[in-house]
Design an enzyme around this catalytic site. Structure first.
Site, PDB file in Angstrom:
ATOM      1  N   ASP A 146      -4.823   3.619  -2.052  1.00 30.55           N
ATOM      2  CA  ASP A 146      -5.728   4.075  -0.909  1.00 30.55           C
ATOM      3  C   ASP A 146      -6.360   5.382  -1.332  1.00 30.55           C
ATOM      4  O   ASP A 146      -5.636   6.266  -1.087  1.00 30.55           O
ATOM      5  CB  ASP A 146      -5.353   3.945   0.521  1.00 30.55           C
ATOM      6  CG  ASP A 146      -5.287   2.498   1.000  1.00 30.55           C
ATOM      7  OD1 ASP A 146      -6.178   1.818   0.948  1.00 30.55           O
ATOM      8  OD2 ASP A 146      -3.916   2.383   1.414  1.00 30.55           O
ATOM      9  N   HIS A 184      -1.264  -1.380  -4.197  1.00 31.75           N
ATOM     10  CA  HIS A 184      -2.561  -0.863  -3.544  1.00 31.75           C
ATOM     11  C   HIS A 184      -2.654   0.579  -3.213  1.00 31.75           C
ATOM     12  O   HIS A 184      -1.753   1.011  -2.809  1.00 31.75           O
ATOM     13  CB  HIS A 184      -2.685  -1.763  -1.877  1.00 31.75           C
ATOM     14  CG  HIS A 184      -3.984  -1.543  -1.387  1.00 31.75           C
ATOM     15  ND1 HIS A 184      -5.333  -2.494  -1.822  1.00 31.75           N
ATOM     16  CD2 HIS A 184      -4.428  -0.768  -0.422  1.00 31.75           C
ATOM     17  CE1 HIS A 184      -5.993  -1.878  -0.906  1.00 31.75           C
ATOM     18  NE2 HIS A 184      -5.559  -0.870  -0.217  1.00 31.75           N
ATOM     19  N   SER A 227       0.795  -1.436  -0.055  1.00 30.84           N
ATOM     20  CA  SER A 227      -0.126  -0.033  -0.070  1.00 30.84           C
ATOM     21  C   SER A 227       0.775   1.298  -0.154  1.00 30.84           C
ATOM     22  O   SER A 227       1.558   1.367   0.735  1.00 30.84           O
ATOM     23  CB  SER A 227      -1.007   0.165   1.222  1.00 30.84           C
ATOM     24  OG  SER A 227      -1.455   1.360   1.423  1.00 30.84           O
ATOM     25  N   MET A 269      -9.136   8.330  -0.626  1.00 36.83           N
ATOM     26  CA  MET A 269      -9.779   8.745   0.835  1.00 36.83           C
ATOM     27  C   MET A 269     -10.360  10.107   0.535  1.00 36.83           C
ATOM     28  O   MET A 269      -9.515  10.915  -0.013  1.00 36.83           O
ATOM     29  CB  MET A 269      -9.027   8.514   1.981  1.00 36.83           C
ATOM     30  CG  MET A 269      -8.272   7.309   2.167  1.00 36.83           C
ATOM     31  SD  MET A 269      -7.417   7.577   3.743  1.00 36.83           S
ATOM     32  CE  MET A 269      -6.418   5.946   3.906  1.00 36.83           C
ATOM     33  N   GLY A 301      -2.851   4.324   7.906  1.00 36.32           N
ATOM     34  CA  GLY A 301      -1.848   3.066   7.893  1.00 36.32           C
ATOM     35  C   GLY A 301      -1.186   2.965   9.227  1.00 36.32           C
ATOM     36  O   GLY A 301      -1.576   3.945  10.278  1.00 36.32           O
ATOM     37  N   HIS A 326      -8.591   1.203  -3.641  1.00 38.37           N
ATOM     38  CA  HIS A 326      -9.255   0.974  -2.665  1.00 38.37           C
ATOM     39  C   HIS A 326     -10.186   2.171  -2.365  1.00 38.37           C
ATOM     40  O   HIS A 326      -9.406   3.148  -1.872  1.00 38.37           O
ATOM     41  CB  HIS A 326      -8.654   0.392  -1.462  1.00 38.37           C
ATOM     42  CG  HIS A 326      -9.135   0.398   0.119  1.00 38.37           C
ATOM     43  ND1 HIS A 326      -8.446   0.322   1.084  1.00 38.37           N
ATOM     44  CD2 HIS A 326     -10.576   0.389   0.260  1.00 38.37           C
ATOM     45  CE1 HIS A 326      -9.650  -0.047   1.899  1.00 38.37           C
ATOM     46  NE2 HIS A 326     -10.725   0.075   1.580  1.00 38.37           N
ATOM     47  N   MET A 345     -12.195   4.388  -0.308  1.00 40.35           N
ATOM     48  CA  MET A 345     -12.741   4.761   0.822  1.00 40.35           C
ATOM     49  C   MET A 345     -13.568   6.290   0.678  1.00 40.35           C
ATOM     50  O   MET A 345     -12.946   7.171   1.311  1.00 40.35           O
ATOM     51  CB  MET A 345     -11.672   4.809   2.033  1.00 40.35           C
ATOM     52  CG  MET A 345     -11.238   3.747   2.395  1.00 40.35           C
ATOM     53  SD  MET A 345      -9.774   3.406   3.255  1.00 40.35           S
ATOM     54  CE  MET A 345      -8.530   3.513   1.859  1.00 40.35           C
ATOM     55  N   MET A 347     -11.385  -5.842   5.968  1.00 37.60           N
ATOM     56  CA  MET A 347     -10.477  -4.797   6.733  1.00 37.60           C
ATOM     57  C   MET A 347     -10.280  -5.319   7.870  1.00 37.60           C
ATOM     58  O   MET A 347     -10.988  -5.766   8.897  1.00 37.60           O
ATOM     59  CB  MET A 347     -11.293  -3.442   6.823  1.00 37.60           C
ATOM     60  CG  MET A 347     -11.496  -2.652   5.828  1.00 37.60           C
ATOM     61  SD  MET A 347     -10.212  -2.353   4.558  1.00 37.60           S
ATOM     62  CE  MET A 347      -9.321  -1.288   5.714  1.00 37.60           C
ATOM     63  N   ASP A 398      -6.556  -6.546   4.348  1.00 44.75           N
ATOM     64  CA  ASP A 398      -6.099  -5.106   4.229  1.00 44.75           C
ATOM     65  C   ASP A 398      -5.740  -4.451   5.645  1.00 44.75           C
ATOM     66  O   ASP A 398      -6.889  -4.166   6.379  1.00 44.75           O
ATOM     67  CB  ASP A 398      -6.973  -4.232   3.420  1.00 44.75           C
ATOM     68  CG  ASP A 398      -6.312  -2.435   3.323  1.00 44.75           C
ATOM     69  OD1 ASP A 398      -5.312  -2.765   3.767  1.00 44.75           O
ATOM     70  OD2 ASP A 398      -6.934  -2.126   2.531  1.00 44.75           O
ATOM     71  N   GLY A 399      -4.616  -4.369   6.289  1.00 47.49           N
ATOM     72  CA  GLY A 399      -4.497  -3.579   7.480  1.00 47.49           C
ATOM     73  C   GLY A 399      -3.644  -4.471   8.276  1.00 47.49           C
ATOM     74  O   GLY A 399      -3.845  -5.422   8.665  1.00 47.49           O
TER      75      GLY A 399
HETATM   76  C1  DX5 Z   1      -6.115   1.666   5.729  1.00 47.12           C
HETATM   77  C2  DX5 Z   1      -5.722   1.343   4.288  1.00 47.12           C
HETATM   78  C3  DX5 Z   1      -4.701   0.380   4.173  1.00 47.12           C
HETATM   79  C4  DX5 Z   1      -3.403   0.699   4.853  1.00 47.12           C
HETATM   80  C5  DX5 Z   1      -2.725  -0.286   5.195  1.00 47.12           C
HETATM   81  O1  DX5 Z   1      -7.141   2.470   5.577  1.00 47.12           O
HETATM   82  O2  DX5 Z   1      -6.912   0.836   3.835  1.00 47.12           O
HETATM   83  O3  DX5 Z   1      -4.268  -0.063   2.852  1.00 47.12           O
HETATM   84  O4  DX5 Z   1      -2.554   1.521   4.022  1.00 47.12           O
HETATM   85  O5  DX5 Z   1      -1.440   0.021   5.680  1.00 47.12           O
HETATM   86  P1  DX5 Z   1      -0.696  -0.782   6.921  1.00 47.12           P
HETATM   87  O6  DX5 Z   1      -0.203  -2.012   6.219  1.00 47.12           O
HETATM   88  O7  DX5 Z   1       0.090   0.172   7.389  1.00 47.12           O
HETATM   89  O8  DX5 Z   1      -1.743  -1.135   8.096  1.00 47.12           O
HETATM   90 ZN    ZN Z   2      -6.688   0.040   1.766  1.00 50.85          ZN
END
Ligand code: DX5
Ligand code: ZN
Length: 221
Positions: free
Chosen positions: A36, A34, A10, A38, A145, A67, A69, A138, A176-177
């Site tokens: 993200d 990946h 990510s 947002m 992150g 992804h 969000m 999730m 994810d996460g």
């Molecule tokens: C959180 C994201 C994840 C995040 C994962 O909202 O969807 O993709 O970047 O990061 P890590 O591996 O640091 O949890």
């Molecule tokens: Zn994500």
């Protein structure tokens, strides 16, 4: 296990000022990227959108797993496709009836997946599993992150694996996460196929080595 494990770093954890270099470095070792997205509304944080995805698409051949969000994913599918997204995943919490988004993604030629947040049960996406390429669990609350892996994601992955296998679907499961050397194995054992890892890859002293170590764990068992 005959399902190959795929690693999706990510970029949220990468240094955005050196994004192209950070991606170039890990690209040969990973399976997809990946991204993200947002909007500051569905989640409190704001990250990036189509202009950055367009730049990413120019600097890498990696599959861009976007992804979303965001509160209104349907409105952004076209610009995301134009920017170079390969697949989008949308939250069932944002679109309780996901069929219009799934239909539009198919029309545009985008892979589409559905995501469930930690409090959301698998049953929320079960009726649509045959329509999507990815089911995403999730294992942190979305938005940031670097959070701790939530163990309650594991039984949800197990339930999804059972449903997908019993219906002989080709839907992959993404987690994810909080994926790192400690949590990747249990997530793999539970039945995940795609492993999103931000902090444990991009914040590692040696990101390439971090990916290799992750892959070693994922290929065990
Ligand atoms: C959180 C994201 C994840 C995040 C994962 O909202 O969807 O993709 O970047 O990061 P890590 O591996 O640091 O949890
Ligand atoms: Zn994500």
């Amino acid at each position: 296990m005959d399902r190959p494990a795929r690693i999706a770093p990510s970029i949220l954890a990468a240094d955005f000022g050196r994004l192209a270099d950070e991606i170039d470095r890990i690209a040969p070792s990973v399976d997809l990227l990946h991204v993200d997205v947002m909007d500051g509304h569905f989640v409190p944080n704001i990250s990036l959108g189509p202009p950055v995805i367009s730049s990413l698409d120019r600097c890498t051949d990696l599959y861009l797993d976007c992804h979303l969000m965001i509160t209104d994913p349907l409105a952004y599918l076209e610009p995301l496709k134009a920017a170079g997204a390969d697949g989008v995943t949308v939250h069932i919490e944002a679109v309780p009836d996901p069929m219009p988004v799934i239909g539009e993604a198919h029309v545009l030629g985008l892979d589409v997946g559905l995501v469930i947040n930690p409090p959301t049960p698998v049953s929320a996406i079960e009726p649509y599993l045959g329509e999507v390429t990815l089911a995403v669990v999730m294992s942190v609350h979305p938005g940031y992150g670097g959070q701790e892996f939530l163990e309650e994601a594991l039984p949800k992955i197990e339930v999804l694996r059972e449903i997908i296998d019993s219906r002989a679907l080709s839907t992959d499961i993404e987690v994810d996460g909080g994926i790192d050397l400690r949590t990747a194995g249990p997530a793999r054992d539970a039945g995940a196929d795609v492993f999103v890892a931000g902090t444990s890859v991009f914040r590692a002293h040696d990101p390439v080595l971090a990916v290799e170590e992750l892959r070693t764990i994922l290929n065990q068992g």
